[in-house]
Design a protein around this motif. Structure first.
Motif, PDB file in Angstrom:
ATOM      1  N   PRO A 154       0.986  -1.435   0.063  1.00  0.00           N
ATOM      2  CA  PRO A 154      -0.075  -0.009  -0.012  1.00  0.00           C
ATOM      3  C   PRO A 154       0.830   0.992   0.128  1.00  0.00           C
ATOM      4  N   ALA A 155       0.389   2.484  -0.514  1.00  0.00           N
ATOM      5  CA  ALA A 155       1.114   3.638  -0.453  1.00  0.00           C
ATOM      6  C   ALA A 155       1.630   3.953   0.914  1.00  0.00           C
ATOM      7  N   SER A 156       0.767   3.855   1.992  1.00  0.00           N
ATOM      8  CA  SER A 156       1.091   4.122   3.308  1.00  0.00           C
ATOM      9  C   SER A 156       2.294   3.379   3.756  1.00  0.00           C
ATOM     10  N   ALA A 157       2.567   2.237   3.268  1.00  0.00           N
ATOM     11  CA  ALA A 157       3.747   1.546   3.787  1.00  0.00           C
ATOM     12  C   ALA A 157       5.090   2.278   3.757  1.00  0.00           C
ATOM     13  N   GLU A 158       5.810   2.254   4.779  1.00  0.00           N
ATOM     14  CA  GLU A 158       7.197   2.899   4.917  1.00  0.00           C
ATOM     15  C   GLU A 158       8.048   2.435   3.722  1.00  0.00           C
ATOM     16  N   ALA A 159       7.899   1.208   3.516  1.00  0.00           N
ATOM     17  CA  ALA A 159       9.112   0.768   2.167  1.00  0.00           C
ATOM     18  C   ALA A 159       8.461   1.241   0.831  1.00  0.00           C
ATOM     19  N   THR A 160       6.990   1.480   0.801  1.00  0.00           N
ATOM     20  CA  THR A 160       6.859   2.123  -0.303  1.00  0.00           C
ATOM     21  C   THR A 160       7.124   3.445  -0.546  1.00  0.00           C
ATOM     22  N   GLN A 161       7.171   4.299   0.670  1.00  0.00           N
ATOM     23  CA  GLN A 161       7.523   5.590   0.547  1.00  0.00           C
ATOM     24  C   GLN A 161       9.045   5.802   0.207  1.00  0.00           C
ATOM     25  N   VAL A 162       9.652   4.731   0.583  1.00  0.00           N
ATOM     26  CA  VAL A 162      11.285   5.201   0.466  1.00  0.00           C
ATOM     27  C   VAL A 162      11.348   4.504  -0.928  1.00  0.00           C
ATOM     28  N   ARG A 163      10.864   3.797  -1.583  1.00  0.00           N
ATOM     29  CA  ARG A 163      11.021   3.342  -3.053  1.00  0.00           C
ATOM     30  C   ARG A 163      10.717   4.508  -3.839  1.00  0.00           C
ATOM     31  N   GLU A 164       9.653   5.279  -3.688  1.00  0.00           N
ATOM     32  CA  GLU A 164       9.266   6.397  -4.382  1.00  0.00           C
ATOM     33  C   GLU A 164      10.324   7.523  -3.971  1.00  0.00           C
ATOM     34  N   LEU A 165      10.882   7.678  -2.980  1.00  0.00           N
ATOM     35  CA  LEU A 165      11.998   8.779  -2.587  1.00  0.00           C
ATOM     36  C   LEU A 165      13.245   8.427  -3.393  1.00  0.00           C
ATOM     37  N   GLN A 166      13.495   7.063  -3.542  1.00  0.00           N
ATOM     38  CA  GLN A 166      14.834   6.563  -4.165  1.00  0.00           C
ATOM     39  C   GLN A 166      14.706   7.290  -5.798  1.00  0.00           C
ATOM     40  N   ALA A 167      13.731   7.434  -6.111  1.00  0.00           N
ATOM     41  CA  ALA A 167      13.861   8.030  -7.682  1.00  0.00           C
ATOM     42  C   ALA A 167      14.594   9.322  -7.567  1.00  0.00           C
ATOM     43  N   SER A 168      14.241  10.099  -6.452  1.00  0.00           N
ATOM     44  CA  SER A 168      14.694  11.328  -6.521  1.00  0.00           C
ATOM     45  C   SER A 168      16.267  11.580  -6.369  1.00  0.00           C
ATOM     46  N   PHE A 169      16.939  10.530  -5.916  1.00  0.00           N
ATOM     47  CA  PHE A 169      18.339  10.145  -5.362  1.00  0.00           C
ATOM     48  C   PHE A 169      19.086   9.805  -6.628  1.00  0.00           C
TER      49      PHE A 169
ATOM     50  N   GLY B 215      24.191  -6.647  -2.062  1.00  0.00           N
ATOM     51  CA  GLY B 215      23.303  -6.588  -3.006  1.00  0.00           C
ATOM     52  C   GLY B 215      21.647  -6.283  -2.908  1.00  0.00           C
ATOM     53  N   THR B 216      21.540  -6.534  -1.615  1.00  0.00           N
ATOM     54  CA  THR B 216      20.175  -6.124  -1.114  1.00  0.00           C
ATOM     55  C   THR B 216      20.052  -5.309   0.052  1.00  0.00           C
ATOM     56  N   PRO B 217      20.798  -4.101  -0.041  1.00  0.00           N
ATOM     57  CA  PRO B 217      20.876  -3.137   1.153  1.00  0.00           C
ATOM     58  C   PRO B 217      19.470  -2.680   1.764  1.00  0.00           C
ATOM     59  N   ALA B 218      19.674  -2.395   2.969  1.00  0.00           N
ATOM     60  CA  ALA B 218      18.594  -1.769   3.850  1.00  0.00           C
ATOM     61  C   ALA B 218      18.783   0.023   3.155  1.00  0.00           C
ATOM     62  N   VAL B 219      17.785   0.540   2.872  1.00  0.00           N
ATOM     63  CA  VAL B 219      17.695   1.839   2.312  1.00  0.00           C
ATOM     64  C   VAL B 219      17.204   2.734   3.291  1.00  0.00           C
ATOM     65  N   ILE B 220      17.711   3.717   3.844  1.00  0.00           N
ATOM     66  CA  ILE B 220      17.532   4.615   4.833  1.00  0.00           C
ATOM     67  C   ILE B 220      17.446   6.124   4.515  1.00  0.00           C
ATOM     68  N   VAL B 221      16.265   6.724   4.559  1.00  0.00           N
ATOM     69  CA  VAL B 221      16.199   8.243   3.995  1.00  0.00           C
ATOM     70  C   VAL B 221      16.116   8.856   5.315  1.00  0.00           C
ATOM     71  N   ALA B 222      17.060   9.759   5.611  1.00  0.00           N
ATOM     72  CA  ALA B 222      17.072  10.615   6.840  1.00  0.00           C
ATOM     73  C   ALA B 222      17.335  12.053   6.695  1.00  0.00           C
ATOM     74  N   PRO B 223      17.057  12.872   7.635  1.00  0.00           N
ATOM     75  CA  PRO B 223      17.225  14.385   7.315  1.00  0.00           C
ATOM     76  C   PRO B 223      18.963  14.572   7.444  1.00  0.00           C
ATOM     77  N   GLU B 224      19.182  15.432   6.405  1.00  0.00           N
ATOM     78  CA  GLU B 224      20.732  15.923   6.509  1.00  0.00           C
ATOM     79  C   GLU B 224      21.343  16.129   7.992  1.00  0.00           C
ATOM     80  N   ALA B 225      20.796  16.644   8.598  1.00  0.00           N
ATOM     81  CA  ALA B 225      20.993  17.180  10.018  1.00  0.00           C
ATOM     82  C   ALA B 225      21.084  16.033  10.884  1.00  0.00           C
ATOM     83  N   GLU B 226      20.728  14.990  10.724  1.00  0.00           N
ATOM     84  CA  GLU B 226      20.625  13.835  11.382  1.00  0.00           C
ATOM     85  C   GLU B 226      21.604  12.719  10.907  1.00  0.00           C
ATOM     86  N   LEU B 227      22.442  13.017   9.689  1.00  0.00           N
ATOM     87  CA  LEU B 227      23.243  12.070   9.124  1.00  0.00           C
ATOM     88  C   LEU B 227      24.115  11.100  10.075  1.00  0.00           C
ATOM     89  N   ASP B 228      25.106  11.844  11.044  1.00  0.00           N
ATOM     90  CA  ASP B 228      25.772  11.274  11.767  1.00  0.00           C
ATOM     91  C   ASP B 228      25.092  10.211  12.696  1.00  0.00           C
TER      92      ASP B 228
END
Length: 761
Positions: free
Chosen positions: A65-80, A445-458
């Motif tokens: 579903p669109a609300s799933a966290e993994a779905t949101q990350v998948r959509e954000l990956q296209a921006s990167f 080959g199948t890493p976990a993909v994490i999207v986080a604020p730049e300020a919280e990177l470290d």
């Protein structure tokens, strides 16, 4: 309900000539119009079969579903990333360690892949050797705009070509695995879905129909009806899939083919049985056809409506694949009903008694399945006598058998399986993943993909790196030669020359992308637990909603969670809907409750036996959480079909002959047709087992076994014995339940021992 008058009355009216003959237009024009409509459906939808596989998608991420966290990350990956790439992992291995000639051969082979269509040449990684020196891996991103399975096959063909020419030294093994390799294997598993599956299903149905009717023409008429229904359903589904109104997967595609053939054949068998009876009562084929249609219309409509209601409840599911199954399968049932109620009567009208050759029913001949049970010969009169003499012993024994079989449910493992277990039999991706896990971190080959604020990177990257089960962490950087920066305890590091400046991470709308390679395989239960713990940790740190975790592992995790949610939500709603429909159909409260209870108990028994077979015979690693859900929807909805066929006839007979006699007559009248329908439906679902797909193999066994259980135990013994034991009260609160009888024969028995609930002897 429309009551069919006793045969003697029908024959007397026909003999006196009091029945008005229908107009010529009605007798000829209506059948011709209906036949032309179905020919148009056949002509317009014939080409849809070739397009069915093309519009199907087996990408698990699209099912979320669109609300799933993994779905949101998948959509954000296209921006990167500039393009949507799917990683293929090339694994090379030699027992005893790679040799110098192996390294040259691997480099040459990898270089040759750059010219293949679909390979993102500029994104191919360097060759990465394992620490033990026995293996090497290469990440080859594939462009998803080109069919990934085709690209993978090109790469595998390249390996085979180089191997035959000697470019790969003897003893050096190579595999294509990772998400792209697995996707290609899944596509290959579904490759026979349009041809082999349908051929096996139709062949099984044809053999059963020939054995049942011993007629060469009738099976062809029934199969033609099923094929017309299937073509109509496929044409509509393909059009909806092209318009992106439904998501079609290989699993949904396979179930659609089987469901339409099985359901259309079942409904056809009910009409054929009524038509054969009517030909004995009516001299004119037209009169017989209308009598058969009146007798079968209500049970077919009720049976199909029950299945459609159950399927449409799947629209409330979170998982897109579950939600899509509802309307797709419901469309199939609609066409199955339409074909059985419009096309089949036209075909049977044209064939008349010839359809049953060489055992043609003669006008005025006796009904072999009707009349008094006592003294009658045959299997079903014998079963009816057993039910009448020992009703309580029969239904209690049946319930105990089902209850014992249900205990096997305790062994059912339906909390998800590795994607590598999805394909049964040979799978290069699964073999390659096993080799990869022996020499590299399992999540390579199948890493976990994490999207986080730049300020919280470290802070985020440090938390991930310190987490149990994480092998390494990197941060996406378009300016880095490798495309990413390694993150260690000392912070970000570049893989460039020592002393060179460290490029900045790629930032999109204030977010950065982190990739974490896990120690365990990306679709394993251990990897999923790592993702759960990371999400819980970020939520505890107040970063819920700001830090999102996706990737292969998160997709599998979110899919399982959504499937479990759907199972918990849908099953009670399906039960409620079926119960309401049965109450309206049977004009009773008691009978529907007992019917639903019997089918649910049968479902538990089928699931229990299936769990023991899956674990002890087939050795399956587990099951997808959606397997019990779909097993329930199909078994309960389709199992109720047979009870509807039985109880509508029992009610019809009870109105004339009384409650208990009506049970016996209904059982003998429907015994043959329902058994034939059960065998057909079980055979069609069993045909799903020819595809090497775990989900379909399990659904195949559960439904096929469950249908046989419903046919030979629940509908043949449990329900009739229970109905006979309860007597007229099973029809409470209708008038039939209060008085016990509706016709002259019944009224003569009011107040007798039979009516008071004492079994007749």
């Amino acid at each position: 309900m429309i009551n069919t008058p006793p045969p003697s009355r029908v024959r007397s009216r026909r003999a006196s000539g009091s029945a008005a003959a229908p107009s010529r237009w009605l007798r000829i024009g209506l059948p011709v119009v209906l036949a032309l409509v179905w020919l148009v459906v056949m002509g317009g939808g014939g080409s849809s079969f070739s397009q069915l596989s093309k519009v199907a998608s087996n990408d698990q991420s699209q099912h979320l579903p669109a609300s799933a966290e993994a779905t949101q990350v998948r959509e954000l990956q296209a921006s990167f990333r500039d393009s949507d790439l799917v990683p293929a992992v090339l694994v090379f291995q030699r027992d005893g360690g790679l040799e110098s000639a192996d390294s040259d051969a691997i480099a040459e082979t990898v270089a040759s892949l750059a010219d293949l269509d679909g390979v993102a040449a500029d994104a191919i990684s360097p060759v990465i050797p394992s620490e033990d020196g026995e293996a090497a891996e290469v990440f080859v991103p594939l462009d998803s705009s080109v069919k990934v399975s085709d690209t993978v096959e090109l790469i595998r063909a390249q390996f085979a070509a180089t191997d035959s020419s000697g470019a790969l030294p003897a003893g050096l093994n190579a595999w294509v695995t990772g998400p792209a390799g697995l996707s290609a294997d899944i596509v290959g598993a579904f490759s026979g879905i349009d041809g082999l599956l349908l051929l096996v299903a139709l062949a099984a149905v044809f053999v059963i129909l020939v054995a049942v009717y011993r007629s060469p023409l009738l099976p062809l008429i029934v199969l033609a009806t099923s094929m017309f229904a299937l073509i109509g359903a496929v044409s509509v589904v393909v059009a909806l899939a092209k318009a992106e109104l439904v998501l079609l997967s290989g699993q949904t595609q396979g179930i659609l083919l089987i469901l339409v053939v099985g359901a259309a054949t079942d409904y056809s068998l009910l009409f054929v049985a009524r038509y054969r009876e009517a030909l004995r009562d009516h001299e004119r084929r037209w009169d017989a056809m209308w009598a058969a249609l009146r007798g079968s219309f209500e049970p077919i409509l009720a049976s199909g409506g029950t299945v459609i209601a159950a399927l449409m409840i799947l629209l409330l599911s979170d998982l897109n694949s579950n939600r899509a199954m509802g309307p797709v399968a419901a469309i199939g049932i609609v066409f199955a009903m339409l074909a059985a109620l419009t096309l089949l009567p036209v075909l049977m009208l044209a064939a008349g008694r010839v359809a049953f050759w060489p055992r043609r029913p003669a006008f005025g001949s006796a009904h072999p399945a009707q009349g008094a049970v006592e003294g009658a010969k045959g299997v079903w009169p014998a079963i009816a006598r057993l039910v009448s003499r020992r009703p309580r012993a029969v239904w209690v024994t049946s319930v105990l058998l089902l209850a014992v079989a249900s205990l096997g449910m305790l062994q059912l493992k339906a909390d998800g399986v590795s994607q590598n277990e999805f394909v049964l039999g040979e799978s290069q991706a699964r073999d390659g993943q096993a080799v990869l896990g022996e020499h590299f971190p399992g999540g390579s080959g199948t890493p976990a993909v994490i999207v986080a604020p730049e300020a919280e990177l470290d802070r985020v990257a440090s938390t991930v790196l310190d987490a149990r089960g994480v092998a390494s962490v990197s941060v996406l950087s378009a300016d880095s030669p490798s495309g990413s920066l390694r993150f260690t305890a000392d912070g970000l590091q570049s893989v460039g020359a020592p002393g060179s400046p460290i490029p900045d991470p790629t930032v999109v709308e204030g977010d950065v992308m982190i990739e974490a390679t896990l120690e365990d395989a990306g679709d394993s239960a251990e990897a999923e637990q790592v993702i759960r713990e990371l999400r819980a940790g970020f939520a505890a740190d107040g970063l819920h909603g700001e830090v999102l975790i996706g990737g292969t592992t998160a997709i599998a995790l979110d899919s399982n969670d959504a499937a479990i949610h759907d199972r918990t939500l849908v099953i009670p709603l399906v039960l409620g809907a079926i119960l309401v429909i049965l109450m309206l159909l049977l004009r009773s409260v008691v009978a529907p409750v007992l019917l639903v209870g019997s089918v649910v108990l049968s479902y538990f028994a089928a699931l229990g036996v299936s769990a023991l077979v899956f674990n002890g015979v087939f050795g399956f690693a587990g099951a997808d959480p959606s397997v019990p859900l779909f097993g329930f929807v199909f078994l309960v909805a389709l199992g109720i079909d047979y009870n509807i066929f039985l109880m509508t006839r029992v009610r019809e007979e009870s109105l004339v002959h009384g409650a208990r006699e009506g049970v016996l007559r209904g059982l003998t009248s429907t015994g043959g047709v329902i058994t034939s329908a059960g065998l057909v439906l079980a055979a069609t679902f069993a045909a799903l087992g020819v595809l090497p797909v775990l989900f379909l193999a399990q659904i195949s066994f559960i439904v096929a076994f469950g249908v046989l259980l419903d046919t030979f135990l629940v509908r043949s013994l449990l329900v009739p014995a229970l109905a006979y034991d309860i007597g007229r009260r099973i029809w409470w609160p209708s008038r039939l339940g209060r008085l016990g009888h509706g016709g002259p024969a019944g009224e003569a028995l009011v107040g007798s021992s039979t009516d008071r609930g004492i079994p007749s002897r």
